[in-house]
Design a protein around this motif. Structure first.
Motif, short mmCIF file in Angstrom:
data_model
loop_
_atom_site.label_atom_id
_atom_site.label_comp_id
_atom_site.label_asym_id
_atom_site.label_seq_id
_atom_site.Cartn_x
_atom_site.Cartn_y
_atom_site.Cartn_z
N GLY A 1 0.82 -1.39 -0.07
CA GLY A 1 -0.04 0.07 -0.05
C GLY A 1 1.09 1.23 0.04
N LYS A 2 1.97 1.16 0.73
CA LYS A 2 2.79 2.31 0.78
C LYS A 2 3.19 2.73 -0.53
CE LYS A 2 5.37 3.16 4.98
NZ LYS A 2 6.66 2.95 5.73
N SER A 3 3.83 1.53 -1.27
CA SER A 3 4.37 1.63 -2.65
C SER A 3 3.10 2.42 -3.60
CB SER A 3 4.65 0.44 -3.17
OG SER A 3 5.36 0.44 -4.45
N CYS A 4 2.13 1.90 -3.65
CA CYS A 4 0.67 2.50 -4.26
C CYS A 4 0.92 3.99 -3.89
CB CYS A 4 -0.30 1.80 -3.97
SG CYS A 4 -0.41 0.05 -4.48
N ARG A 5 0.74 4.44 -2.64
CA ARG A 5 0.76 5.60 -2.30
C ARG A 5 1.52 6.39 -2.86
NH1 ARG A 5 3.36 8.18 1.42
NH2 ARG A 5 2.68 10.13 1.98
N LEU A 6 2.78 5.96 -2.75
CA LEU A 6 3.93 6.87 -3.21
C LEU A 6 4.09 6.99 -4.89
CD1 LEU A 6 6.39 7.96 -1.48
CD2 LEU A 6 7.93 5.89 -2.29
N ARG A 7 3.54 5.86 -5.37
CA ARG A 7 3.73 5.95 -6.99
C ARG A 7 2.56 6.98 -7.31
NH1 ARG A 7 6.62 5.12 -11.48
NH2 ARG A 7 5.57 4.67 -13.20
N TRP A 8 1.39 6.81 -6.63
CA TRP A 8 0.32 8.05 -7.08
C TRP A 8 0.63 9.28 -6.68
CZ3 TRP A 8 -3.95 8.59 -9.70
CH2 TRP A 8 -4.84 9.77 -9.44
N LEU A 9 1.18 9.70 -5.61
CA LEU A 9 1.51 10.93 -5.06
C LEU A 9 2.65 11.43 -6.16
CD1 LEU A 9 1.45 10.77 -1.23
CD2 LEU A 9 -0.49 11.81 -2.87
N ASN A 10 3.50 10.65 -6.31
CA ASN A 10 4.82 11.39 -6.85
C ASN A 10 4.78 11.09 -8.41
OD1 ASN A 10 5.91 11.95 -4.47
ND2 ASN A 10 7.12 10.20 -4.25
N LEU B 1 1.73 9.54 -10.63
CA LEU B 1 0.59 9.58 -11.39
C LEU B 1 -0.46 10.23 -11.15
CD1 LEU B 1 0.09 5.31 -10.84
CD2 LEU B 1 0.96 6.56 -12.74
N ARG B 2 -0.56 10.92 -10.10
CA ARG B 2 -1.51 12.19 -10.07
C ARG B 2 -1.49 13.05 -10.99
NH1 ARG B 2 -0.51 16.27 -5.32
NH2 ARG B 2 1.59 15.62 -5.45
N PRO B 3 -2.59 13.43 -11.69
CA PRO B 3 -2.95 14.42 -13.04
C PRO B 3 -2.19 15.59 -12.95
CG PRO B 3 -5.03 13.88 -11.68
CD PRO B 3 -3.99 13.26 -11.02
N ASP B 4 -2.05 16.16 -11.70
CA ASP B 4 -1.39 17.60 -11.55
C ASP B 4 0.08 17.59 -11.43
OD1 ASP B 4 -1.89 16.43 -9.02
OD2 ASP B 4 -2.18 18.30 -8.35
N ILE B 5 0.67 16.32 -11.62
CA ILE B 5 2.07 16.44 -11.06
C ILE B 5 2.79 16.94 -12.47
CG2 ILE B 5 4.29 14.74 -11.27
CD1 ILE B 5 2.75 15.08 -8.52
N ARG B 6 3.71 17.78 -12.21
CA ARG B 6 4.84 18.39 -13.14
C ARG B 6 6.15 17.82 -12.71
NH1 ARG B 6 5.70 24.05 -13.30
NH2 ARG B 6 5.00 24.08 -10.78
N HIS B 7 6.84 17.35 -13.92
CA HIS B 7 8.35 16.74 -13.65
C HIS B 7 9.26 17.46 -14.33
CE1 HIS B 7 7.28 13.16 -11.41
NE2 HIS B 7 6.23 12.81 -12.25
N LEU C 1 4.82 25.05 -4.07
CA LEU C 1 5.13 24.67 -5.40
C LEU C 1 4.00 23.92 -6.34
CD1 LEU C 1 9.11 24.47 -5.20
CD2 LEU C 1 7.93 26.37 -6.02
N GLU C 2 3.35 24.64 -7.08
CA GLU C 2 2.17 23.86 -7.59
C GLU C 2 2.57 22.72 -8.56
OE1 GLU C 2 -0.50 26.67 -9.43
OE2 GLU C 2 -1.96 24.86 -10.16
N GLY C 3 2.19 21.54 -8.32
CA GLY C 3 2.38 20.42 -9.19
C GLY C 3 3.83 19.79 -8.79
N ARG C 4 4.49 20.17 -7.83
CA ARG C 4 5.78 19.49 -7.37
C ARG C 4 5.43 18.69 -6.24
NH1 ARG C 4 8.46 20.12 -11.87
NH2 ARG C 4 8.89 22.48 -12.29
N THR C 5 6.17 17.71 -6.14
CA THR C 5 6.18 16.55 -5.14
C THR C 5 7.24 16.81 -4.03
OG1 THR C 5 7.53 14.97 -6.20
CG2 THR C 5 5.07 14.94 -6.63
N ASP C 6 7.05 16.48 -2.80
CA ASP C 6 8.37 16.58 -1.88
C ASP C 6 9.49 15.70 -2.47
OD1 ASP C 6 7.32 14.20 -1.64
OD2 ASP C 6 7.19 14.18 0.64
N ASN C 7 9.36 14.66 -2.89
CA ASN C 7 10.48 13.76 -3.48
C ASN C 7 11.08 14.39 -4.68
OD1 ASN C 7 11.77 11.32 -3.12
ND2 ASN C 7 10.95 10.54 -4.87
N ASP C 8 10.29 15.28 -5.57
CA ASP C 8 10.86 15.76 -6.91
C ASP C 8 11.71 16.83 -6.25
OD1 ASP C 8 10.64 14.73 -9.33
OD2 ASP C 8 9.06 16.31 -9.74
#
Length: 255
Positions: free
Chosen positions: A51-60, A62-68, A97-104
DNA sequence: AAGAATGTCAACCGCGTAAGA
DNA sequence: CTCTTACGCGGTTGACATTCT
């Protein structure tokens, strides 16, 4: 004794996600959300993942508003500014920062920005060998204390050895919080020949002297992390003589 | 051309803590 | 209260890509 794992490692798949897994997770979350329970979600979505892996994958990812990638000069400035205030509170920084993840943001800082600043600091001869403070940077304020009264003194990270912004506050910052001492007269991002060099630092990251025309106490400097032309028109920061000041989001909670 | 070194970033690990039983 | 469970976070790892020698 280690803590018990969140899931059975032998029973879950690990490592890179396949496009099929991505699609399964994306379509499930878009249809149902996480269901408020990431642990049970993988089974419902037909995934052999933790579940943790799924959460991370989604948040970092797959989320539609993510910018890389493609961090802008303004984002650089915000990251540098907030890191100098908050330290490695990547989730807080990313939230600005809009669309940025903590990991990014964390990866970007560790692989690019930090190097850039270190190179610039080395050029200017201001690198400190002090270790970063081990004390918590954001002690919780008493719940009953009025925010404006809660100030805690701590130390700036070593990349900012002399900045007079060591006070973590729970209210909005003021211009005074961003005044650097007179010892920081020299532009640390300037090349050895005295010119501000894009090769020595971010082309948009520099320091500039407060020329004293308006405000700014004697011998003080305002941080000017980002002198990009696009910033002058932005409404979400305060342009001051000699630089820009990025106020924290007033809704940002430090407690 | 090939191997080594370095850079990048997705993913994992484990701790702290909030929430609920 | 205490205990358990799950979430969120920051630090770290490792695979892959790119650059250097």
């Amino acid at each position: 004794m280690g803590r018990t794992p969140c899931c059975d490692r032998a029973a879950v798949k690990r490592g890179p996600w396949s496009p099929e897994e991505d699609e399964a997770l994306r379509s499930y979350v878009l249809r149902h959300g996480s269901g408020g329970n990431w642990i049970s979600m993988p089974k419902k979505a037909g995934l052999k993942r933790c579940g943790k892996s799924c959460r991370l994958r989604w948040l970092n990812y797959l989320r539609p508003d993510i910018r890389h990638g493609g961090f802008t000069d303004e984002e650089d400035a915000v990251i540098i500014s907030l890191y100098s205030q908050l330290g490695s509170k990547w989730s807080l920084i990313a939230s600005q920062l809009e669309g940025r993840t903590d990991n990014d943001v964390k990866n970007y800082w560790n692989t690019k920005l930090k190097r850039r600043l270190l190179a610039a600091a080395a050029t200017a001869g201001i690198v400190s060998t002090r270790s970063p403070p081990s004390v918590p940077r954001l002690p919780a304020a008493p719940a009953s204390a009025p925010p404006a009264a809660a100030t805690v003194t701590t130390h700036a990270p070593s990349l900012f050895p002399l900045l007079a912004i060591p006070t973590v506050k729970t209210e909005m910052y003021t211009c005074d919080d961003f005044l650097a001492p007179a010892a920081f007269r020299d532009d640390p991002f300037a090349a050895a020949d005295g010119s501000t060099s894009a090769s020595a630092a971010s082309s948009a990251s520099n320091w500039s002297a407060d020329n004293g025309a308006v405000g700014g106490g004697e011998g003080s400097f305002l941080l000017d992390f980002c002198a990009g032309s696009g910033l002058g028109a932005a409404d979400d920061h305060l342009q001051l003589p000699g630089g820009y000041y990025y106020p924290l989001d007033p809704n940002l909670s430090l407690v």
